[in-house]
Motif scaffolding. Structure first.
Motif, PDB file in Angstrom:
ATOM      1  N   UNK A 103       0.827  -1.202   0.000  1.00 16.02           N
ATOM      2  CA  UNK A 103       0.000   0.000   0.000  1.00 16.02           C
ATOM      3  C   UNK A 103       0.866   1.258   0.000  1.00 16.02           C
ATOM      4  N   UNK A 104       0.377   2.323  -0.659  1.00 17.92           N
ATOM      5  CA  UNK A 104       1.155   3.560  -0.707  1.00 17.92           C
ATOM      6  C   UNK A 104       1.547   4.088   0.665  1.00 17.92           C
ATOM      7  N   UNK A 105       0.666   3.978   1.662  1.00 19.15           N
ATOM      8  CA  UNK A 105       0.986   4.474   3.005  1.00 19.15           C
ATOM      9  C   UNK A 105       2.162   3.731   3.608  1.00 19.15           C
ATOM     10  N   UNK A 106       2.299   2.455   3.287  1.00 18.58           N
ATOM     11  CA  UNK A 106       3.424   1.669   3.806  1.00 18.58           C
ATOM     12  C   UNK A 106       4.741   2.160   3.216  1.00 18.58           C
ATOM     13  N   UNK A 107       4.744   2.438   1.923  1.00 13.62           N
ATOM     14  CA  UNK A 107       5.978   2.916   1.285  1.00 13.62           C
ATOM     15  C   UNK A 107       6.320   4.341   1.711  1.00 13.62           C
ATOM     16  N   UNK A 108       5.306   5.168   1.921  1.00  9.46           N
ATOM     17  CA  UNK A 108       5.568   6.527   2.381  1.00  9.46           C
ATOM     18  C   UNK A 108       6.232   6.502   3.755  1.00  9.46           C
ATOM     19  N   UNK A 167       4.434  -0.535  -8.730  1.00 10.56           N
ATOM     20  CA  UNK A 167       4.170   0.867  -9.044  1.00 10.56           C
ATOM     21  C   UNK A 167       4.145   1.733  -7.789  1.00 10.56           C
ATOM     22  N   UNK A 168       3.595   1.217  -6.696  1.00  9.86           N
ATOM     23  CA  UNK A 168       3.576   1.983  -5.453  1.00  9.86           C
ATOM     24  C   UNK A 168       4.989   2.186  -4.925  1.00  9.86           C
ATOM     25  N   UNK A 169       5.815   1.157  -5.047  1.00 10.47           N
ATOM     26  CA  UNK A 169       7.220   1.283  -4.628  1.00 10.47           C
ATOM     27  C   UNK A 169       7.946   2.303  -5.496  1.00 10.47           C
TER      28      UNK A 169
END
Length: 269
Positions: free
Chosen positions: A58-63, A87-89
């Motif tokens: 999830x994007x929040x995890x990568x942020x 893609x999120x990474x």
């Protein structure tokens, strides 16, 4: 000499509120690993992350991952694992030119960079939606061509899935396909001094085509060492850790380091 640190299988996870809890085990463990890296007498020239950086992609995890790694003064090079979303990474690490330029939507996240005179080649082994890995014809061709660009530069190839059986049924059941093609590539490109991987949640050493291959511990939880058949798939409370790879010319040495602050107890010289 190049000093390359390897962190793996971080598994940052969001909670029910869609945010990453700063008190969660993966966050506390990653902070401890970063602190341990910064406490080393000789700081690494770069850090490579060998997959399963997020738990659900999830994007929040990568942020949150990007923010937690911000104290590191050296370059950080991420690679996806089977828990990750390419893609999120790629979006979260878009400030890294090599990552941002690694391809369009859905493309493998793979690239090559120079680290203190050593080449680091990050090769994406993931299959979207599958825990297993693969080096298909296209990725093998990319790796072969990338290695051919600098045949005289000592090279470390990083993957998520290791190219050798571990002996633990739980992990070998979601192993890497295409190792025969990788073996042929390694035979042609003898400048590769290490293949380093994650996925296993344990430190192991193997080989492929005469090249030493390693996996490193997770920064979070370790896999239970059960070599019986069929064996158990379980996590243990063994210490978290990371790896330090030293490369100088044709020589390479790997140190497996437990997370923590281990000061000298006495002088021995």
């Amino acid at each position: 000499m190049a000093i390359i640190a390897q962190l793996s299988d971080i598994h940052l996870a969001v909670g029910r509120d869609g945010e990453v809890d700063d008190g969660s085990g993966p966050v506390r463990s990653l902070r401890a690993a970063v602190s341990s890296l910064l406490a080393l007498p000789a700081r690494p020239d770069a850090v490579v992350l060998t997959g399963d950086l997020a738990d659900e992609g999830r994007p929040a995890e990568y942020a949150r991952l990007h923010a937690l790694l911000s104290p590191l003064p050296m370059a950080v090079y991420p690679l996806p694992g089977n828990h990750d979303d390419r893609d999120a990474l790629r979006h979260a690490f878009r400030d890294h030119p090599a990552v941002a330029g690694s391809g369009g939507p859905g493309a493998p996240v793979q690239y090559a960079v120079d680290v203190a005179g050593t080449r680091l080649v990050c090769c994406d082994t993931t299959i979207p939606g599958s825990p297993s890995g693969e080096l298909d014809v296209e990725r093998l061709a990319w790796l072969d061509a990338t290695l051919a660009e600098h045949p005289d530069v000592p090279t470390v190839v990083a993957t998520h899935h290791p190219p050798y059986p571990i002996g633990i049924r739980f992990i070998d059941g979601m192993g890497l396909a295409g190792t025969e093609g990788l073996a042929e590539i390694l035979k042609r490109h003898r400048q590769v001094v290490r293949v380093i991987s994650g996925h296993v949640h344990r430190s192991t050493v193997g080989s492929l085509a005469g090249t030493t291959c390693t996996t490193t511990s997770s920064t979070y939880r370790q896999l239970f060492l059960d070599l019986t058949k069929p064996g158990r798939g379980a996590l243990t409370g063994e210490p978290a850790g990371f790896a330090i790879h030293l490369v100088e010319g044709e020589s390479a040495v790997t140190h497996f380091v437990p997370t923590g602050n281990y000061r000298p107890l006495m002088e021995v010289d």
